[in-house]
Scaffold this motif. Structure first.
Motif, PDB file in Angstrom:
ATOM      1  N   ARG A   1       0.846  -1.201   0.000  1.00 47.12           N
ATOM      2  CA  ARG A   1       0.000   0.000   0.000  1.00 47.12           C
ATOM      3  C   ARG A   1       0.880   1.249   0.000  1.00 47.12           C
ATOM      4  NH1 ARG A   1      -1.224  -3.141   3.853  1.00 47.12           N
ATOM      5  NH2 ARG A   1      -0.417  -1.740   5.462  1.00 47.12           N
ATOM      6  N   LEU A   2       0.291   2.343  -0.507  1.00 46.67           N
ATOM      7  CA  LEU A   2       0.945   3.643  -0.500  1.00 46.67           C
ATOM      8  C   LEU A   2       0.000   4.690   0.056  1.00 46.67           C
ATOM      9  CD1 LEU A   2       2.586   3.676  -4.063  1.00 46.67           C
ATOM     10  CD2 LEU A   2       3.792   3.400  -1.877  1.00 46.67           C
ATOM     11  N   ASP A   3       0.516   5.527   0.950  1.00 46.99           N
ATOM     12  CA  ASP A   3      -0.224   6.706   1.403  1.00 46.99           C
ATOM     13  C   ASP A   3       0.097   7.854   0.460  1.00 46.99           C
ATOM     14  OD1 ASP A   3      -1.147   5.294   3.576  1.00 46.99           O
ATOM     15  OD2 ASP A   3       0.351   6.102   4.971  1.00 46.99           O
ATOM     16  N   LEU A   4      -0.933   8.473  -0.084  1.00 45.57           N
ATOM     17  CA  LEU A   4      -0.752   9.603  -0.986  1.00 45.57           C
ATOM     18  C   LEU A   4      -1.102  10.900  -0.281  1.00 45.57           C
ATOM     19  CD1 LEU A   4      -2.310   8.208  -4.300  1.00 45.57           C
ATOM     20  CD2 LEU A   4      -0.004   7.880  -3.368  1.00 45.57           C
ATOM     21  N   ALA A   5      -0.408  11.969  -0.696  1.00 47.74           N
ATOM     22  CA  ALA A   5      -0.674  13.284  -0.107  1.00 47.74           C
ATOM     23  C   ALA A   5      -0.541  14.345  -1.190  1.00 47.74           C
ATOM     24  CB  ALA A   5       0.315  13.565   1.026  1.00 47.74           C
TER      25      ALA A   5
END
Length: 561
Positions: free
Chosen positions: A449-453
């Motif tokens: 998973r990747l957290d995007l901002a």
């Protein structure tokens, strides 16, 4: 009528045309040049050609090239060549067309990825047929050679050491077979027979019976016979870096009689060698991969007599009187009259929590073509907005279920070529997200998973991702140059007029005698070309041009020495 001879193992060249006289002429010219190495097969229509290809496939025969007329009663050549790609993906595809159909031929190159088109008539064949086919068949032979494996790699897709071994072999065009312990029964059997634990992967089995456990790239290079040590004591030109600039300088230097050696720390081609497709390089209307460009240039350089040393880390540069000496990590030295710095750049590391821990286990810098097949039906992310990122996204989209491009800027137009933007817009499974960055990476032993901002740090969402390919910024390889070679604040090498403007300890030492040459650094006799030069244009063609130009300035330097 077509004929497929039984028991013939030579690769096939298939000629397709509904006009008997033209077909006979094509077959005659193909046989005259290639009949000793290839079997010439004819078909008089698109449907007949499909039947021939299917029969050849059933018999396990190799097809090297398909040359098809465009206008035929049962369909056009573009459709045939497009369908042929499913049966023989490695076969080279050439459209034979009249001048009036040139626009259709160019469209075929863009839409169906046809390798080339030739105009009728092609007389004389020595000038208008054979040079093109020679190049295409050379590429096919190089790709076919990769099927005869020199090594088998038993590893795990998300094991960083396994990735490093595969990437090294792929970039150095060493034919290998990948066996994943999670997917292949043979891999698990070989692991058991080796007596090693899974924590000791990868295991590399060589053709001579040698088994290597967790080998370094230096061990692999030595075992596989990759040249790492110089043959001469002294050279006219020592080139540091095997990207487009360095390879171009090697070709021109060696062809003009300079004793030339090129040293590369990883694999020929440099960063450009990892590109899945370069489509705007002059003279290649259908584009070519970075590895193809590197192979062609490497073959040229060696044919002219240049030495090429790989897997050698350059650690220092010394000026010993008129000599310029490059120091290597293993203790060897390369001495010469001149040095060309073409050491290129590398992608900057992505600074976000979790990324470093998952590098090689789902997080990759550059295209990492060795991992592309493993992305089939997966959701992958490409980080970056320049051409290299766009090329990778287009390539990965053929296999992956979805490709998401993350771009810090507000559009792709600021950094990517128009032709690539148009391609991306036309591919349904590519999504472009602007003003978006990676905030964190998560996974248990592999990326999941990747957290995007937003670029100001505001959280956006978390997305699933099995792989992330990073193409952000460029950091030059110049730490090894020492204090005598001036660089700009970002580490790129200054040359020419920028050197003339220097003062203090780095002022140009020959100011009374001459100005520095256009590509000469602050240390006379040390030149620079390609992406590592300050204010360079980051394009393959400009790097090739600078590498070629540098040789002319080196001749002038040697004439004055």
């Amino acid at each position: 009528m077509s004929t497929v001879e039984p028991a013939a193992r030579r690769p096939v060249l298939l000629a397709v045309d509904d006009e008997p006289a033209v077909l006979a002429a094509v077959a005659r010219d193909l046989r005259a040049r290639y009949g000793g190495d290839y079997r010439i097969v004819r078909a008089t229509s698109g449907n007949e050609a499909r039947g021939v290809l299917e029969e050849l496939r059933r018999r396990g025969e190799a097809v090297a090239l398909i040359l098809s007329d465009q206008r035929m009663p049962d369909g056009d050549g573009v459709s045939l060549l497009s369908a042929a790609r499913d049966l023989y993906p490695l076969a080279k595809r050439v459209l034979l067309t009249a001048y009036a159909d040139t626009e259709a031929a160019i469209a075929a190159i863009n839409a169906a990825q046809t390798d080339y088109y030739l105009l009728k008539p092609w007389d004389p064949p020595d000038e208008r047929l054979y040079p093109t086919l020679d190049d295409l068949l050379g590429d096919w032979q190089a790709d076919a050679a990769l099927m005869d494996v020199s090594a088998r790699v038993v590893g795990h897709r998300f094991n960083p050491a396994s990735h490093e071994a595969r990437d090294f072999l792929a970039r150095n065009r060493v034919p290998y077979q990948w066996l994943d312990v999670d997917r292949d029964a043979e891999a698990r059997q070989l692991l058991t027979l080796s007596g090693e634990e899974e924590s000791r992967l990868p295991i590399v089995l060589l053709r001579d019976g040698t088994t290597l456990t967790q080998p370094t790239t230096l061990e692999l290079a030595d075992r596989l016979g990759i040249a790492r040590h110089a043959e001469l004591d002294f050279y006219d030109l020592v080139i540091v870096g095997g990207g487009p600039a360095g390879l171009a300088a090697a070709v021109y230097g060696a062809s003009e009689g300079l004793r030339t050696v090129l040293v590369e720390r990883e694999a020929p081609g440099g960063q450009a060698g990892q590109s899945s497709r370069i489509e705007n390089y002059l003279g290649f209307p259908n584009g070519l991969s970075g590895s193809e460009l590197a192979r062609r240039a490497l073959d040229q350089a060696r044919r002219f007599g240049a030495e090429v040393l790989t897997v050698q880390e350059v650690v220092g540069l010394d000026a010993r009187g008129p000599q310029r000496v490059v120091r290597l990590g293993g203790g060897d030295e390369l001495a010469g009259h001149t040095v060309l710095v073409a050491s290129g750049v590398s992608y900057r590391l992505l600074d976000a929590p979790g990324v470093a821990e998952l590098t090689g286990a789902g997080v990759y810098y550059g295209a990492a073509m060795a991992e592309a097949d493993a992305c089939a039906e997966q959701e992958v992310v490409v980080v970056g907005g320049a051409n290299s990122a766009g090329q990778a996204a287009v390539f990965l989209a053929r296999r992956a279920a979805k490709v998401t491009i993350l771009v810090r800027a507000d559009s792709l137009e600021k950094s990517m070529s128009h032709y690539l933007i148009e391609q991306i817009e036309g591919i349904d499974n590519i999504e472009v997200r602007t003003e978006t960055v990676v905030a964190a990476a998560h996974g248990d032993g592999r990326l999941q998973r990747l957290d995007l901002a937003a670029k100001d740090g505001t959280p956006i969402e978390t997305i699933d991702a099995s792989a992330m390919f990073v193409f952000i910024g460029a950091a030059p390889h110049t730490d090894w140059l020492g204090d005598r070679v001036a660089r700009d604040p970002r580490g790129f090498v200054l040359a020419g007029a920028d050197v003339s403007a220097l003062d203090g300890d780095l002022r140009w030492p020959l100011a009374r005698d001459r100005d520095p040459h256009l590509l000469e650094s602050s240390l006379p006799g040390v030149f620079v070309a390609g992406d590592v030069r300050s204010r360079s244009i980051k394009r393959v063609a400009s790097a090739v041009g600078e590498g070629s130009m540098a040789v002319q300035f080196i001749h002038e330097y040697l004439a004055d020495a």
